[in-house]
Design an enzyme around this catalytic site. Structure first.
Site, PDB file in Angstrom:
ATOM      1  N   PRO A 131      -6.001  -3.014  10.983  1.00 38.72           N
ATOM      2  CA  PRO A 131      -5.145  -3.983  11.696  1.00 38.72           C
ATOM      3  C   PRO A 131      -5.980  -5.075  12.340  1.00 38.72           C
ATOM      4  CG  PRO A 131      -4.399  -1.769  12.120  1.00 38.72           C
ATOM      5  CD  PRO A 131      -5.673  -1.640  11.332  1.00 38.72           C
ATOM      6  N   CYS A 132      -5.523  -6.316  12.185  1.00 38.50           N
ATOM      7  CA  CYS A 132      -6.364  -7.457  12.542  1.00 38.50           C
ATOM      8  C   CYS A 132      -5.934  -8.182  13.802  1.00 38.50           C
ATOM      9  CB  CYS A 132      -6.397  -8.460  11.384  1.00 38.50           C
ATOM     10  SG  CYS A 132      -4.761  -9.126  10.954  1.00 38.50           S
ATOM     11  N   GLN A 133      -4.796  -7.797  14.393  1.00 36.82           N
ATOM     12  CA  GLN A 133      -4.293  -8.586  15.519  1.00 36.82           C
ATOM     13  C   GLN A 133      -5.280  -8.623  16.688  1.00 36.82           C
ATOM     14  OE1 GLN A 133      -2.603  -6.368  13.799  1.00 36.82           O
ATOM     15  NE2 GLN A 133      -0.621  -7.206  13.207  1.00 36.82           N
TER      16      GLN A 133
ATOM     17  N   PHE B 169      -8.331  -9.107  16.617  1.00 39.39           N
ATOM     18  CA  PHE B 169      -9.364 -10.117  16.409  1.00 39.39           C
ATOM     19  C   PHE B 169      -8.782 -11.505  16.158  1.00 39.39           C
ATOM     20  CE2 PHE B 169     -11.078  -6.143  14.453  1.00 39.39           C
ATOM     21  CZ  PHE B 169     -11.944  -5.830  15.473  1.00 39.39           C
TER      22      PHE B 169
END
Length: 355
Positions: A81-83, A85
């Protein structure tokens, strides 16, 4: 052609798996902790996705379940999951999602595949994410991998969307030579696939707010009369600044520069790629997600088209859950191009190992 084995972590709805499968990878098993995404995945693939958080995955049990030993897996794939960053995100740097990339590193060490690929937002290279990126690279190198890093724009590979993501690829060191090369881009800005290329043949979504009988997930969003009036004033490529002041939200009555979020209440341009399809593309109030010609948000199926999912790929869950699945996915067409590059590298590595 030989099929290579793959395990997909953080699989979501399966965009990366779909592209890799088309590039002749045999996805042995996949994992995600979102029940709606897992349901969608298992509805569209013959192999299994397991509902499990990555920190609970036992590598020995996984290898046993797919009939492999440590070091025999060809590819470990996944996009944590990238949220945490995201360059658009504000708030605490100690986002719990950030540490999931280190769980990916743990499984990389324990599974010891021939290659790995990890996808994330470009914010992984900023101050917020660099400490995690550096640790992943350091641990991969200590585990015997040569690492390659590149930011790819999906539009360069035939996706009708400007979407830049970082990809980290590692290959087990065999001598001094590197066998992996990122795929060369195929399209240039002057011939990018456009929004209209992608969605023009779709029929009107039904007025009853239900799915079209021939196109799953192709349904209208309910809009208030006020929002329909607002979007009627917005030209292609425009946004909230085009809405008459008396119709704007109070927070939008100041200048765009002061208020920020300039692309909310925006309309897509038919003859250009879309901007990045996000997890909330289901509402034009959250970005430039209104239909190029009609006074409505694009449908879930239109968003899936912009992500290059085929029409027979059916998403399960609520509107919000489906939009999240689509927006968080690696575009399958981009994943396929990467898959062919990975396939070629593993083939070369296997030939060298047999000598």
């Amino acid at each position: 052609m030989k099929q290579f084995t793959c395990i997909d972590l953080f699989c979501g709805a399966g965009g990366l798996s779909l592209g890799l499968s088309k590039a002749n990878f045999n996805i042995k098993i996949a994992f995600d902790n979102n029940e709606h995404a897992v349901s969608t995945y298992n509805n569209n693939f013959s192999h299994k996705a397991v509902l499990e958080s990555v920190e609970n995955i036992n590598s020995n049990q996984v290898l046993k379940s797919v009939g492999l030993k440590k070091g025999e897996l060809d590819l470990l794939a996944g996009g944590p999951p990238c949220q945490g960053f995201s360059i658009q995100r504000r708030g605490d740097d100690n986002d719990s999602r950030n540490t999931l990339v280190l769980e990916y590193a743990r499984l990389l060490e324990e599974l010891s595949p021939k290659m790995f690929i990890m996808e994330n937002v470009t914010g992984l290279q900023t101050k917020r994410g660099k400490v995690f990126l550096d640790e992943i690279i350091e641990r991969a190198q200590k585990a015997g991998y040569k690492c390659h890093i590149s930011i790819l724009n999906a539009a360069d590979f035939g996706v009708p969307q400007i979407r830049k993501r970082i990809f980290i690829v590692g290959e087990k060191s065999i001598g001094t030579e590197s066998y992996f090369k990122f795929p060369e881009k195929i399209f240039e800005p002057n011939n990018y696939r456009t929004v209209w290329n992608a969605i023009k043949d779709l029929p009107q979504p039904p007025d009853n707010f239900k799915d079209h009988e021939l196109y799953p997930n192709h349904r209208k969003e309910r809009l208030s009369e006020l929002n329909r009036l607002r979007i009627s004033h917005v030209p292609q490529g425009g946004g909230r600044e085009n809405i008459p002041e008396e119709l704007r939200l109070e927070c939008h009555k100041v200048s765009v520069e002061k208020a920020g979020h300039r692309y909310v209440y925006g309309r897509l341009e038919a003859d250009k790629p879309s901007g990045t399809i996000t997890a909330r593309f289901d509402s034009f109030t959250r970005g430039k997600f209104a239909h190029p010609f009609e006074n409505r948000s694009i449908t879930l199926r239109e968003g899936a088209r912009l992500q290059t999912f085929p029409d027979d790929f059916v998403f399960l869950g609520s509107k919000v859950e489906v939009a999240k699945q689509i927006g968080n996915a690696v575009p399958p067409v981009l994943a396929e191009h990467l898959g062919h590059a990975l396939n070629l590298a593993i083939s070369k590595m296997d030939k060298i190992s047999m000598v």
